[in-house]
Design an enzyme around this catalytic site. Structure first.
Site, PDB file in Angstrom:
ATOM      1  N   ASP A   7      25.737  -4.930 -55.731  1.00  0.00           N
ATOM      2  CA  ASP A   7      26.598  -5.478 -54.680  1.00  0.00           C
ATOM      3  C   ASP A   7      27.504  -6.545 -55.289  1.00  0.00           C
ATOM      4  O   ASP A   7      27.210  -7.096 -56.352  1.00  0.00           O
ATOM      5  CB  ASP A   7      25.765  -6.082 -53.540  1.00  0.00           C
ATOM      6  CG  ASP A   7      26.645  -6.529 -52.375  1.00  0.00           C
ATOM      7  OD1 ASP A   7      27.615  -5.824 -52.061  1.00  0.00           O
ATOM      8  OD2 ASP A   7      26.385  -7.603 -51.809  1.00  0.00           O
ATOM      9  N   SER A   8      28.575  -6.857 -54.580  1.00  0.00           N
ATOM     10  CA  SER A   8      29.490  -7.898 -55.051  1.00  0.00           C
ATOM     11  C   SER A   8      28.811  -9.270 -55.060  1.00  0.00           C
ATOM     12  O   SER A   8      29.260 -10.167 -55.747  1.00  0.00           O
ATOM     13  CB  SER A   8      30.721  -7.937 -54.148  1.00  0.00           C
ATOM     14  OG  SER A   8      30.329  -8.184 -52.811  1.00  0.00           O
ATOM     15  N   CYS A  71      27.699  -1.985 -51.953  1.00  0.00           N
ATOM     16  CA  CYS A  71      28.904  -2.659 -51.457  1.00  0.00           C
ATOM     17  C   CYS A  71      29.898  -1.618 -50.923  1.00  0.00           C
ATOM     18  O   CYS A  71      30.300  -0.700 -51.651  1.00  0.00           O
ATOM     19  CB  CYS A  71      29.522  -3.419 -52.637  1.00  0.00           C
ATOM     20  SG  CYS A  71      31.031  -4.286 -52.263  1.00  0.00           S
ATOM     21  N   GLU A 155      27.172 -16.215 -48.671  1.00  0.00           N
ATOM     22  CA  GLU A 155      27.093 -16.591 -50.081  1.00  0.00           C
ATOM     23  C   GLU A 155      26.880 -18.109 -50.242  1.00  0.00           C
ATOM     24  O   GLU A 155      26.414 -18.562 -51.268  1.00  0.00           O
ATOM     25  CB  GLU A 155      28.366 -16.164 -50.828  1.00  0.00           C
ATOM     26  CG  GLU A 155      28.555 -14.655 -50.918  1.00  0.00           C
ATOM     27  CD  GLU A 155      27.508 -13.961 -51.787  1.00  0.00           C
ATOM     28  OE1 GLU A 155      27.078 -14.518 -52.800  1.00  0.00           O
ATOM     29  OE2 GLU A 155      27.111 -12.830 -51.437  1.00  0.00           O
ATOM     30  N   CYS A 185      29.911  -3.663 -44.158  1.00  0.00           N
ATOM     31  CA  CYS A 185      29.900  -4.560 -45.316  1.00  0.00           C
ATOM     32  C   CYS A 185      28.445  -4.920 -45.565  1.00  0.00           C
ATOM     33  O   CYS A 185      27.710  -5.239 -44.617  1.00  0.00           O
ATOM     34  CB  CYS A 185      30.728  -5.807 -45.014  1.00  0.00           C
ATOM     35  SG  CYS A 185      30.519  -7.118 -46.234  1.00  0.00           S
ATOM     36  N   HIS A 187      26.997  -7.364 -46.521  1.00  0.00           N
ATOM     37  CA  HIS A 187      26.542  -8.692 -46.133  1.00  0.00           C
ATOM     38  C   HIS A 187      26.156  -8.789 -44.654  1.00  0.00           C
ATOM     39  O   HIS A 187      25.319  -9.599 -44.283  1.00  0.00           O
ATOM     40  CB  HIS A 187      27.629  -9.734 -46.435  1.00  0.00           C
ATOM     41  CG  HIS A 187      27.787 -10.035 -47.891  1.00  0.00           C
ATOM     42  ND1 HIS A 187      28.187  -9.097 -48.801  1.00  0.00           N
ATOM     43  CD2 HIS A 187      27.559 -11.174 -48.586  1.00  0.00           C
ATOM     44  CE1 HIS A 187      28.223  -9.657 -50.006  1.00  0.00           C
ATOM     45  NE2 HIS A 187      27.839 -10.918 -49.899  1.00  0.00           N
TER      46      HIS A 187
HETATM   47  N1  DGL Z   1      29.660  -6.512 -50.267  1.00  0.00           N
HETATM   48  C1  DGL Z   1      30.994  -6.249 -49.818  1.00  0.00           C
HETATM   49  C2  DGL Z   1      31.067  -4.997 -48.960  1.00  0.00           C
HETATM   50  O1  DGL Z   1      30.062  -4.386 -48.628  1.00  0.00           O
HETATM   51  C3  DGL Z   1      31.655  -7.374 -49.099  1.00  0.00           C
HETATM   52  C4  DGL Z   1      31.619  -8.717 -49.720  1.00  0.00           C
HETATM   53  C5  DGL Z   1      32.798  -9.067 -50.592  1.00  0.00           C
HETATM   54  O2  DGL Z   1      33.911  -9.262 -50.085  1.00  0.00           O
HETATM   55  O3  DGL Z   1      32.562  -9.121 -51.792  1.00  0.00           O
HETATM   56  O4  DGL Z   1      32.133  -4.590 -48.619  1.00  0.00           O
END
Ligand code: DGL
Length: 271
Positions: A7-8, A71, A155, A185, A187
């Protein structure tokens, strides 16, 4: 060999926890790119390059056979290109999967005619959900809105500010006939209960919340049963590692909260 989840940032810990709960015998290696989060407002090319860099690490250093890109932004920006260009050239016997197709299947199975989507700016602008949904059901209605502020809240371990922000996003669906809200997303499932409650209050009726941690594990199980040639190479030592590309006390606290386990150990790695 291991299953990688990527994930990001820290959001993917929710889905990784669900995967571990559903399939505890496998080995999981989590990588969150906290040094470069957020991805959601970056260009497709940049997200592709960051994602490739992380995938490369999980294949080369963590011996992953299969990687789930948890992500959504990285899934829309990088998955197909990685599958078509990077894998054949570098690791033809390994696999990368994303989270968008299982979500589309979930919506089609539930037979909704009108759904809302909250996702990053990148995912909403790409219309990936609309395109994929209409391929399977051409008259489905989709109302999509970016909800970028939820990512820094998570975050930065700042849950106390969530309610106001969630309410302002959910209000965008007032006047629509949506039956469900897709949390598009990684998150957002962290706020799943709150989003459901606030939607009830703001819209005056119950809408379903489509949360990827609830169906991606079954989708992975189905995939592995259809692909025994992948499954047989996966080790089953119940070993789990959690790595991020930047670390501080707040990240450590939030990782414990996202994973709902105080004993989780998160390590910083250079990729
Ligand atoms: N984890 C990213 C997603 O699922 C969103 C978070 C980010 O902007 O890095 O799209």
């Amino acid at each position: 060999m291991n299953i990688g989840t990527f994930d990001s940032g820290l959001g993917g810990l929710v889905i990784t926890r669900a995967l571990i709960e559903a399939m505890p015998e496998y080995n999981f290696c989590y990588l969150g790119d906290t040094a470069r989060v957020p991805y959601g407002n970056r260009s497709k090319e940049t997200v592709y390059n960051y994602t490739k860099n992380c995938i490369d690490y999980l294949f080369k250093k963590k011996n992953c056979k299969l990687i789930i890109i948890a992500c959504n932004t990285a899934t829309f920006a990088a998955l197909r290109r990685l599958q078509q260009e990077y894998l054949p050239q570098n690791f033809p016997d390994r696999r990368i999967l994303g989270v968008i197709v299982p979500t589309i299947e979930e919506i089609i199975n539930k037979n909704y005619s009108s759904v809302g989507l909250l996702a990053t700016q990148g995912t909403v602008s790409s219309d990936v959900y609309g395109i994929e949904l209409r391929k399977r059901k051409d008259d489905i209605k989709l109302y999509s809105y970016p909800a970028p502020l939820l990512v820094p809240l998570i975050e930065n371990n700042a849950d106390e500010f969530a309610e106001l922000i969630i309410e302002s996003y959910v209000k965008k669906f007032v006047g629509s006939d949506i039956q469900a809200i897709i949390l598009g997303c990684t998150h957002y499932p962290h706020y799943k209960t709150q989003i459901g409650q606030i939607a009830m209050k703001v819209l005056g009726r119950k809408v379903d919340i489509i949360s990827q941690d609830e169906f991606v594990p079954q989708s992975l199980k189905n995939y592995l049963s259809r692909h025994p040639e992948i499954e047989r190479d996966l080790s089953k030592d119940s070993s789990y590692s959690f790595e991020i590309t930047d670390i501080n006390d707040s990240y450590i606290a939030q990782a414990k909260s996202m994973f709902k386990d105080e004993s989780i150990t998160v390590e910083k790695v250079d990729i």
